[in-house]
Write an enzyme that holds these catalytic residues in place. Structure first.
Site, PDB file in Angstrom:
ATOM      1  N   HIS A  82       0.871  -1.181   0.000  1.00  0.00           N
ATOM      2  CA  HIS A  82       0.000   0.000   0.000  1.00  0.00           C
ATOM      3  C   HIS A  82       0.904   1.227   0.000  1.00  0.00           C
ATOM      4  O   HIS A  82       1.480   1.570   1.036  1.00  0.00           O
ATOM      5  CB  HIS A  82      -0.904   0.004   1.234  1.00  0.00           C
ATOM      6  CG  HIS A  82      -1.780  -1.206   1.341  1.00  0.00           C
ATOM      7  ND1 HIS A  82      -3.083  -1.244   0.870  1.00  0.00           N
ATOM      8  CD2 HIS A  82      -1.541  -2.452   1.844  1.00  0.00           C
ATOM      9  CE1 HIS A  82      -3.598  -2.448   1.081  1.00  0.00           C
ATOM     10  NE2 HIS A  82      -2.674  -3.209   1.677  1.00  0.00           N
ATOM     11  N   ASP A 172      -9.089  -5.048  -1.732  1.00  0.00           N
ATOM     12  CA  ASP A 172      -8.399  -5.301  -0.462  1.00  0.00           C
ATOM     13  C   ASP A 172      -8.662  -4.195   0.547  1.00  0.00           C
ATOM     14  O   ASP A 172      -8.613  -3.019   0.232  1.00  0.00           O
ATOM     15  CB  ASP A 172      -6.892  -5.411  -0.672  1.00  0.00           C
ATOM     16  CG  ASP A 172      -6.175  -5.696   0.638  1.00  0.00           C
ATOM     17  OD1 ASP A 172      -6.728  -6.460   1.456  1.00  0.00           O
ATOM     18  OD2 ASP A 172      -5.096  -5.149   0.858  1.00  0.00           O
ATOM     19  N   HIS A 199      -9.621 -10.094   0.141  1.00  0.00           N
ATOM     20  CA  HIS A 199      -9.384  -9.924   1.577  1.00  0.00           C
ATOM     21  C   HIS A 199     -10.526 -10.668   2.265  1.00  0.00           C
ATOM     22  O   HIS A 199     -11.660 -10.207   2.271  1.00  0.00           O
ATOM     23  CB  HIS A 199      -9.393  -8.438   1.945  1.00  0.00           C
ATOM     24  CG  HIS A 199      -9.447  -8.168   3.417  1.00  0.00           C
ATOM     25  ND1 HIS A 199      -8.310  -7.937   4.166  1.00  0.00           N
ATOM     26  CD2 HIS A 199     -10.481  -8.113   4.281  1.00  0.00           C
ATOM     27  CE1 HIS A 199      -8.655  -7.741   5.436  1.00  0.00           C
ATOM     28  NE2 HIS A 199      -9.970  -7.842   5.533  1.00  0.00           N
ATOM     29  N   ASP A 325       1.901  -7.013   2.726  1.00  0.00           N
ATOM     30  CA  ASP A 325       0.766  -6.160   3.106  1.00  0.00           C
ATOM     31  C   ASP A 325       1.301  -4.856   3.732  1.00  0.00           C
ATOM     32  O   ASP A 325       0.747  -4.347   4.704  1.00  0.00           O
ATOM     33  CB  ASP A 325      -0.159  -6.880   4.080  1.00  0.00           C
ATOM     34  CG  ASP A 325      -1.517  -6.190   4.218  1.00  0.00           C
ATOM     35  OD1 ASP A 325      -1.799  -5.267   3.448  1.00  0.00           O
ATOM     36  OD2 ASP A 325      -2.288  -6.588   5.125  1.00  0.00           O
ATOM     37  N   GLY A 344      -2.486  -2.150  10.408  1.00  0.00           N
ATOM     38  CA  GLY A 344      -1.409  -2.299   9.437  1.00  0.00           C
ATOM     39  C   GLY A 344      -0.036  -1.954   9.942  1.00  0.00           C
ATOM     40  O   GLY A 344       0.129  -1.162  10.871  1.00  0.00           O
TER      41      GLY A 344
END
Length: 444
Positions: A82, A172, A199, A325, A344
């Protein structure tokens, strides 16, 4: 950290001529090659490789890189990152994210589509591609969304998004909860020979939760998400895959039950793949400790039993790839009460040593570990990458297998430092990263 990192973006360099990488342990997981030898590149391609290459010396006119006996691997791929561009460049952008990738030995990063705005239209895909050409240190690929606006209702323009350069479809961050929509998504993606990446989380079951359901969540008084939330969606999607055909990919799989469902589906011949994140085999939910938000992620850190199931899935081939991720967040989003903090962690700069621990501990061979981050990851998204062979892109990672170092998150190249691995002592590190024949990162 040891050694001073040095970066040079590809667009700042002239096209290289011939370069000989000598005195290397050349490892190519796809072919099983593991030999002392050399690799020759010219411009953006590998043009020769072998044990006896340059046995009589390197001819004049060829630049030489002495690999010092270290492992020369195909460049690593991270197929789930990301980079927050467009929309949240204060957390990360393509320049900083790709710099972190280069520092971690990653030569190709695949961006997820949950940016702001989401990557659900041709012009956003084209914007990302243009920005990558202008600012990135590594190869950038991107997913596009499954549904418009990631609302789970109306399918995106899959054919046009593929033509624009998307390599897969995913919402996701949000699962596609509507079974009918998911079925249509699989049918259309099959027409375009593209994977649907899910996801997997039953939002009706995980609603209100913020960590794994278990003794730690009970002790802390936090609402926990049960393993069933992941397993239910994976099982449903596998039933849909049996109806539709096509290719279904499970992002960051984390539970024993979901892994077993994928294992059984593969045995039935379904085209299903999955990936696991390093934190899901390196850490358990006990890492949350006293409400430690740097250990908050989605899927959450699981139990020791699940952690062992992930390792077993990697060993027996049920889990095809390792992906980080990588999810950057600043203090404003992480230093909050646990239930309110963002999900995250960043992972690009620790993926390689954490994965190599599987090799050092004797769980997987070196070829198997590197295979999860090279050709097997590339094959999921049909990327021309992850191999050391004549005619393949000159994307290479030079790895010092025995280098022990202490993780210092403040030294990360990522704009964000949200990682639970600070001060961890790890073993193995990328010391040179080569993208399209050009060295973009080196420890000097």
């Amino acid at each position: 950290m040891t050694g001073a990192p040095q970066f040079t973006a590809p667009y700042q360099q002239q096209k290289p001529g011939k370069i000989a990488y000598i005195n290397a342990r050349v490892v190519d997981p796809e072919s099983g090659l593991d030999t002392k030898g050399a690799v020759l590149t010219e411009r953006e391609l590998i043009i020769d490789v072998g044990a006896n290459l340059f046995a009589d010396g390197v001819p004049e006119g060829i630049d030489v890189v002495d690999c010092g006996g270290h492992v020369l691997s195909p460049g690593l791929l991270d197929i789930q990152v990301h980079f927050r561009e467009p929309g949240e460049e204060g957390k990360e952008d393509l320049a900083s994210g790709s710099k972190a990738a280069a520092a971690g030995g990653v030569t190709t990063a695949v961006c997820m589509a949950n940016t702001k705005p989401p990557i659900d239209s041709v012009h956003v895909v084209e914007f990302l591609k243009k920005r990558a050409r202008e600012t990135s240190f590594v190869n950038i690929e991107t997913y596009a969304t499954i549904t418009k606006g990631m609302r789970g209702e109306e399918l995106s323009e899959m054919g046009l998004l593929k033509e624009a350069g998307a390599v897969g479809f995913s919402d996701d961050g949000l699962p596609v909860m509507n079974s009918r929509v998911m079925r249509r998504a699989m049918e259309y993606a099959k027409m375009f020979n593209m994977p649907i990446a899910q996801h997997a989380e039953d939002l009706t079951l995980s609603h209100g939760s913020c960590m794994n359901e278990g003794p730690t969540s009970t002790k802390l008084g936090l609402e926990g998400v049960p393993n069933a939330a992941e397993a239910i969606i994976v099982s449903r999607d596998l039933h849909l895959l049996e109806i539709t055909g096509g290719h279904y990919h499970v992002l960051h799989i984390s539970t024993r039950q979901a892994i077993e469902a994928v294992r059984q589906a593969k045995a039935r011949g379904l085209n299903v793949t999955c990936e696991a994140a390093p934190h899901h085999f390196a850490l358990t939910d006990q890492m949350v400790g006293s409400f430690r938000t740097f250990a908050k992620m989605n899927p959450p850190l699981r139990s020791q039993e699940d952690c062992e199931a992930v390792i077993e899935g990697l060993k027996d081939g049920t889990i095809d790839a390792i992906a980080t991720d990588h999810a950057p967040h600043g203090p404003a989003h992480k230093r909050l009460p646990f239930a309110s903090a963002a999900y995250g962690i960043v992972g690009l700069e620790t993926m390689l040593p954490l994965a190599l621990q599987l090799y050092h501990d004797g769980h997987l061979s070196l070829l198997d570990v590197l295979g999860k981050m090279t050709y097997q990851a590339a094959d999921i998204l049909k990327l021309n990458a992850g191999r050391i062979a004549k005619g393949k892109p000159a994307d290479l990672t030079l790895i010092d297998l025995g280098r022990e170092w202490s993780v210092d998150t403040l030294q990360f190249s990522s704009k964000s430092k949200n990682a639970p691995f600070d001060a961890f002592v790890v073993k193995g590190r990328a010391v040179r990263t080569v993208v399209r024949g050009k060295t973009v990162f080196e420890l000097v």
